[in-house]
Design a protein around this motif. Structure first.
Motif, short mmCIF file in Angstrom:
data_model
loop_
_atom_site.label_atom_id
_atom_site.label_comp_id
_atom_site.label_asym_id
_atom_site.label_seq_id
_atom_site.Cartn_x
_atom_site.Cartn_y
_atom_site.Cartn_z
N ASN A 18 -17.24 -0.79 -29.01
CA ASN A 18 -16.89 -1.65 -30.15
C ASN A 18 -16.88 -0.86 -31.45
O ASN A 18 -16.01 -1.05 -32.30
CB ASN A 18 -17.88 -2.80 -30.25
N ARG B 125 -13.77 1.39 -31.49
CA ARG B 125 -12.58 0.57 -31.69
C ARG B 125 -12.46 0.12 -33.14
O ARG B 125 -11.39 0.16 -33.75
CB ARG B 125 -12.63 -0.64 -30.76
N ARG B 126 -13.59 -0.30 -33.74
CA ARG B 126 -13.59 -0.74 -35.14
C ARG B 126 -13.29 0.44 -36.07
O ARG B 126 -12.54 0.29 -37.05
CB ARG B 126 -14.96 -1.33 -35.48
N HIS C 173 -11.49 3.09 -35.35
CA HIS C 173 -10.06 3.40 -35.22
C HIS C 173 -9.22 2.36 -35.94
O HIS C 173 -8.26 2.70 -36.62
CB HIS C 173 -9.68 3.42 -33.73
N ARG C 174 -9.59 1.08 -35.82
CA ARG C 174 -8.84 0.02 -36.48
C ARG C 174 -8.91 0.15 -37.99
O ARG C 174 -7.91 0.03 -38.69
CB ARG C 174 -9.37 -1.34 -36.05
N ASP C 175 -10.10 0.42 -38.54
CA ASP C 175 -10.27 0.51 -39.99
C ASP C 175 -9.67 1.81 -40.54
O ASP C 175 -9.27 1.86 -41.69
CB ASP C 175 -11.74 0.44 -40.37
N ALA D 280 -6.89 3.13 -39.50
CA ALA D 280 -5.43 3.03 -39.47
C ALA D 280 -4.88 2.31 -40.70
O ALA D 280 -3.70 2.35 -40.95
CB ALA D 280 -5.00 2.30 -38.20
N ARG D 281 -5.74 1.66 -41.45
CA ARG D 281 -5.26 0.90 -42.62
C ARG D 281 -5.07 1.76 -43.81
O ARG D 281 -5.53 2.75 -44.07
CB ARG D 281 -6.24 -0.21 -42.96
#
Length: 96
Positions: free
Chosen positions: A85, A88-89, A91-93, A95-96
């Motif tokens: 988790n 994943r978080r 990588h998600r943050d 990419a912004r």
């Protein structure tokens, strides 16, 4: 004929080295894949404090209090799932 003492070699067959590090790495990867599959299939494990009961009991069997680490559910998030988790978080943050 050359004396063997001068060459410091023997004509005996050299023993084959066992690939212990390769076997250890293969076993570690196999264990890691199994743990990753377990974390994906069942991300929750039993709470270590209450052993999955969700409460602590008095000697007479009545509820003393609900378990604080698991909030009375008896479940905890596995360490591998927490790591997944987090990554994943991250990588998600990122990419912004």
């Amino acid at each position: 004929m050359t004396p063997l003492a001068a060459t410091a070699t023997t004509h005996l067959a050299t023993p084959v080295a066992t690939p212990i590090p390769a076997v250890a790495v293969a076993l570690a990867l196999l264990w890691l894949l199994g743990y990753a599959a377990a974390c994906a299939a069942d991300p929750f494990g039993c709470c270590r404090r209450c052993k999955g009961h969700g409460k602590t009991l008095k000697p007479n069997g009545r509820v003393k209090r609900w378990c604080r680490p698991c909030d009375g559910t008896g479940l905890r998030l596995r360490i591998g799932r927490r790591l997944y988790n987090y990554l994943r978080r991250l990588h998600r943050d990122g990419a912004r």
